[in-house]
Scaffold this motif. Sequence first.
Motif, PDB file in Angstrom:
ATOM      1  N   LYS A 218       1.083  -1.808  -0.093  1.00 34.20           N
ATOM      2  CA  LYS A 218       0.102   0.136  -0.076  1.00 34.20           C
ATOM      3  C   LYS A 218       1.240   0.893  -0.344  1.00 34.20           C
ATOM      4  CE  LYS A 218      -4.431   2.040   2.392  1.00 34.20           C
ATOM      5  NZ  LYS A 218      -4.942   1.843   3.551  1.00 34.20           N
ATOM      6  N   GLU A 219       1.951   1.274   0.927  1.00 33.46           N
ATOM      7  CA  GLU A 219       3.142   2.597   0.325  1.00 33.46           C
ATOM      8  C   GLU A 219       3.879   2.611  -0.572  1.00 33.46           C
ATOM      9  OE1 GLU A 219       3.962   2.325   5.224  1.00 33.46           O
ATOM     10  OE2 GLU A 219       5.551   1.704   3.629  1.00 33.46           O
ATOM     11  N   LEU A 220       4.260   1.541  -1.100  1.00 31.92           N
ATOM     12  CA  LEU A 220       4.549   1.396  -3.009  1.00 31.92           C
ATOM     13  C   LEU A 220       3.476   2.106  -3.723  1.00 31.92           C
ATOM     14  CD1 LEU A 220       7.109   1.209  -4.025  1.00 31.92           C
ATOM     15  CD2 LEU A 220       6.386  -0.984  -4.580  1.00 31.92           C
ATOM     16  N   ALA A 221       2.508   1.624  -3.387  1.00 31.15           N
ATOM     17  CA  ALA A 221       1.051   2.097  -4.062  1.00 31.15           C
ATOM     18  C   ALA A 221       0.846   3.802  -4.403  1.00 31.15           C
ATOM     19  CB  ALA A 221       0.076   1.199  -4.072  1.00 31.15           C
ATOM     20  N   ARG A 222       0.671   4.156  -3.135  1.00 29.20           N
ATOM     21  CA  ARG A 222       0.647   5.344  -2.381  1.00 29.20           C
ATOM     22  C   ARG A 222       2.359   6.212  -3.668  1.00 29.20           C
ATOM     23  NH1 ARG A 222       1.226   9.122   3.092  1.00 29.20           N
ATOM     24  NH2 ARG A 222       0.609  10.871   1.458  1.00 29.20           N
ATOM     25  N   ILE A 223       3.028   5.582  -3.523  1.00 31.85           N
ATOM     26  CA  ILE A 223       4.700   6.408  -3.825  1.00 31.85           C
ATOM     27  C   ILE A 223       4.429   6.569  -5.382  1.00 31.85           C
ATOM     28  CG2 ILE A 223       6.999   6.363  -3.766  1.00 31.85           C
ATOM     29  CD1 ILE A 223       7.111   4.829  -1.816  1.00 31.85           C
ATOM     30  N   ALA A 224       3.245   4.981  -5.980  1.00 30.26           N
ATOM     31  CA  ALA A 224       3.810   4.972  -7.677  1.00 30.26           C
ATOM     32  C   ALA A 224       2.838   6.286  -7.670  1.00 30.26           C
ATOM     33  CB  ALA A 224       3.278   4.129  -7.503  1.00 30.26           C
ATOM     34  N   SER A 225       1.679   6.492  -7.037  1.00 29.55           N
ATOM     35  CA  SER A 225       0.101   6.826  -7.276  1.00 29.55           C
ATOM     36  C   SER A 225       0.142   8.889  -7.153  1.00 29.55           C
ATOM     37  CB  SER A 225      -0.665   6.496  -6.493  1.00 29.55           C
ATOM     38  OG  SER A 225      -1.907   7.968  -7.066  1.00 29.55           O
ATOM     39  N   ASP A 226       1.211   8.754  -6.370  1.00 29.34           N
ATOM     40  CA  ASP A 226       1.569  10.566  -6.180  1.00 29.34           C
ATOM     41  C   ASP A 226       2.591  10.519  -7.008  1.00 29.34           C
ATOM     42  OD1 ASP A 226      -0.003  10.454  -3.922  1.00 29.34           O
ATOM     43  OD2 ASP A 226       1.343  10.483  -2.199  1.00 29.34           O
ATOM     44  N   SER A 227       3.136   9.877  -7.410  1.00 24.85           N
ATOM     45  CA  SER A 227       4.684  10.533  -8.250  1.00 24.85           C
ATOM     46  C   SER A 227       3.850  10.355  -9.827  1.00 24.85           C
ATOM     47  CB  SER A 227       5.593   9.655  -8.424  1.00 24.85           C
ATOM     48  OG  SER A 227       4.914   8.758  -8.886  1.00 24.85           O
ATOM     49  N   GLU A 228       2.540   9.790 -10.245  1.00 22.31           N
ATOM     50  CA  GLU A 228       2.025   9.658 -10.924  1.00 22.31           C
ATOM     51  C   GLU A 228       1.514  11.681 -11.635  1.00 22.31           C
ATOM     52  OE1 GLU A 228      -1.642   8.205 -14.133  1.00 22.31           O
ATOM     53  OE2 GLU A 228      -1.563   8.666 -12.033  1.00 22.31           O
ATOM     54  N   VAL A 229       0.871  12.429 -10.339  1.00 27.20           N
ATOM     55  CA  VAL A 229       0.573  13.117 -10.412  1.00 27.20           C
ATOM     56  C   VAL A 229       0.930  14.424 -10.911  1.00 27.20           C
ATOM     57  CG1 VAL A 229      -0.986  15.274  -9.395  1.00 27.20           C
ATOM     58  CG2 VAL A 229      -1.292  12.410  -8.891  1.00 27.20           C
ATOM     59  N   PRO A 230       2.090  14.455 -11.071  1.00 23.11           N
ATOM     60  CA  PRO A 230       2.575  15.356 -11.994  1.00 23.11           C
ATOM     61  C   PRO A 230       2.892  15.670 -13.221  1.00 23.11           C
ATOM     62  CG  PRO A 230       4.488  14.615 -10.319  1.00 23.11           C
ATOM     63  CD  PRO A 230       2.996  14.107 -10.150  1.00 23.11           C
ATOM     64  N   PHE A 231       3.478  14.465 -13.362  1.00 20.28           N
ATOM     65  CA  PHE A 231       3.103  13.949 -14.956  1.00 20.28           C
ATOM     66  C   PHE A 231       2.287  14.050 -15.670  1.00 20.28           C
ATOM     67  CE2 PHE A 231       2.928  10.123 -18.000  1.00 20.28           C
ATOM     68  CZ  PHE A 231       3.781  10.260 -18.794  1.00 20.28           C
ATOM     69  N   ARG A 232       1.210  13.744 -14.945  1.00 19.57           N
ATOM     70  CA  ARG A 232      -0.148  13.439 -16.056  1.00 19.57           C
ATOM     71  C   ARG A 232      -0.532  14.613 -16.007  1.00 19.57           C
ATOM     72  NH1 ARG A 232      -3.408  13.242 -18.893  1.00 19.57           N
ATOM     73  NH2 ARG A 232      -5.512  12.072 -19.063  1.00 19.57           N
ATOM     74  N   LEU A 233      -0.890  15.669 -15.145  1.00 17.16           N
ATOM     75  CA  LEU A 233      -0.930  16.962 -14.643  1.00 17.16           C
ATOM     76  C   LEU A 233       0.167  18.129 -16.372  1.00 17.16           C
ATOM     77  CD1 LEU A 233      -1.082  18.120 -11.336  1.00 17.16           C
ATOM     78  CD2 LEU A 233      -3.361  17.975 -13.142  1.00 17.16           C
ATOM     79  N   GLY A 234       1.135  17.170 -16.596  1.00 21.45           N
ATOM     80  CA  GLY A 234       2.083  18.058 -16.746  1.00 21.45           C
ATOM     81  C   GLY A 234       1.755  17.883 -18.645  1.00 21.45           C
ATOM     82  N   VAL A 235       1.002  15.866 -18.830  1.00 22.11           N
ATOM     83  CA  VAL A 235       0.656  15.519 -20.433  1.00 22.11           C
ATOM     84  C   VAL A 235      -0.648  16.491 -20.759  1.00 22.11           C
ATOM     85  CG1 VAL A 235      -0.499  13.985 -21.079  1.00 22.11           C
ATOM     86  CG2 VAL A 235       1.963  13.656 -20.007  1.00 22.11           C
TER      87      VAL A 235
END
Length: 577
Positions: free
Chosen positions: A153-170
């Motif tokens: 769950k911690e690792l999923a949160r790390i992965a999910s949170d890191s996608e946010v700036p990527f997806r917002l940039g796109v």
Amino acid sequence: MSITTPVTSKSDLIAKIEHGYIASRAVLEALPAERWDAPLPSGWTLKEMVGHLAYWETTVRPYIEALRTGGPRESGGDADAENAKVVAEVRGLTCENVLKRWTDAHADVLAVAGSLSEDELADDAFNEKFNGETYGHYPQHFADLGAAIKTGKELARIASDSEVPFRLGVMSLGLAGLDATTSSGWTFKDLVAHVTAWSDLTISRLTRYRETGEMQGPGGEADDINAAVVERTKGRDAREILDEVDASTDKLFAEIEKLDEKQLHANDDWAIAIIAGNTYGHFAEHHTELFDAVPKRPAQLIERMREGWRMFRRPLGRLGLSPLSQNTPAGWTFKALLAHLAYWMEVVPEELPARLEGRRTSGVEFEAENAREAAASATRSAHDTIARLDAAYRKVFAVTTALPADRDVHFMAVRLIAGETYGHFLQHLYEIEAAVPRTTADVLRRYDDTWTRFRGAIRERGRSGLMEPTSSGWSYRDMCAHAANWLQQAVSELEAGEFRSWNGETIQAENDRAVEAHRLVGPEAMLDELDTSHRRLREALATIPDERMRESVAGVIPFYSYLHWEEHMGADLGVTL
């Protein structure tokens, strides 16, 4: 002899530096605060490790300046002694203060990297310092970062949170921006598809590992996999590519959550390694090339806003007013959807000053606001709903246009403007497009339904009432003449097989001509002409095959007929839609 991988440009160097830094920060910012004081395999804590990283980045500027001036290059003393000193110093600091040290030190490193000349970029001595304190240094601590992660769950949160700036940039690039070429030679559409492909592969590998313990490879060489992705992406709709990356990453994050601590750390952290490489490490790898393309000036934002508004407003105009009380494919009404879009655009002028400074105002209860707007939309007419949407867009456009043209816009403001205008329009565009009539049967259904209401409202005026003035200054007889003329014009253009281009001036001239031509026509004869014109166009439309209707007719003829009638139903005939 150089011990570093040579860089070719400042952006190349900065991308290498940012890769490891952003990936490391993704882990640190998602872990609970108590984890920062737990001992790691190296013997340090996370707090001490971050203090250590921050310290060595502060040595970059004086070292580079010494290289430039010929002064001494020592960083300050023996490395072990310096490390011990730093570790002792940061133990009494808060996690926030230690992270701030690293943030500031790293920003200075990027500034120094940005100041390098071409000769300095090619100099081994300069490159070795950056390598030793940044992109070559971060991986030395990846094992400790992995050890600090305890659950899926911690690792999923790390992965999910890191996608946010990527997806917002796109998202901020706009749909047309996805076809632009990246610094690596791909298009951004290719880049998004590439992320999806590696996400899909990771899902398969993790599922196999979790169920059987087998550690599979990706199934081919990375270059071959990437080349195949680019080939498959050619000619595809960028919206499909975006939908696929969202679906894939959501599925991947769910799969990561299923891993237990034993599975995370077995086989030298194999699961963490492939997850890092294909989520937070992967987003960090492409961070610089993506964010170099993110709009930074008001003019760039305005260009994307116009593009997104046209793309959304055109099919909305073709949808018309009558269907807006019906449900969209997502389950709410079109009025609720448009009220939702209008509300969040109305928030922009109030929130923008804070975002320009890189901060937010007080939090908003998104779900509560969406529910409130959806409920309130039922009491508003379709005319009022469209008017509110248009007014909200004009306000956002105005505040964006008023921003200093020669100053970069903070990304917090970019994501606000993009997220509540063209990015938001794209998110809901499919709901509008799905309802726009495209087949002959669909067009005839709208034609008949709207005619029944339009003609019924005229009938209520009675023949004698046709000579009374409308709110626009015409008589109702003149309005009927005007409507009949455009129906006749539609039949004429259909028979000729060519649609005429109109502008405001030629439309007004045609309106004036039609009214004047019917000046002596009595009310009864005028109604007969209107009815005859209606029947002739309907008969012509009924003969048109679906393919031609979709390709050309459905985009033009509604404006001569049922979309036109809707304009007069509210303002002139008092019909609430």
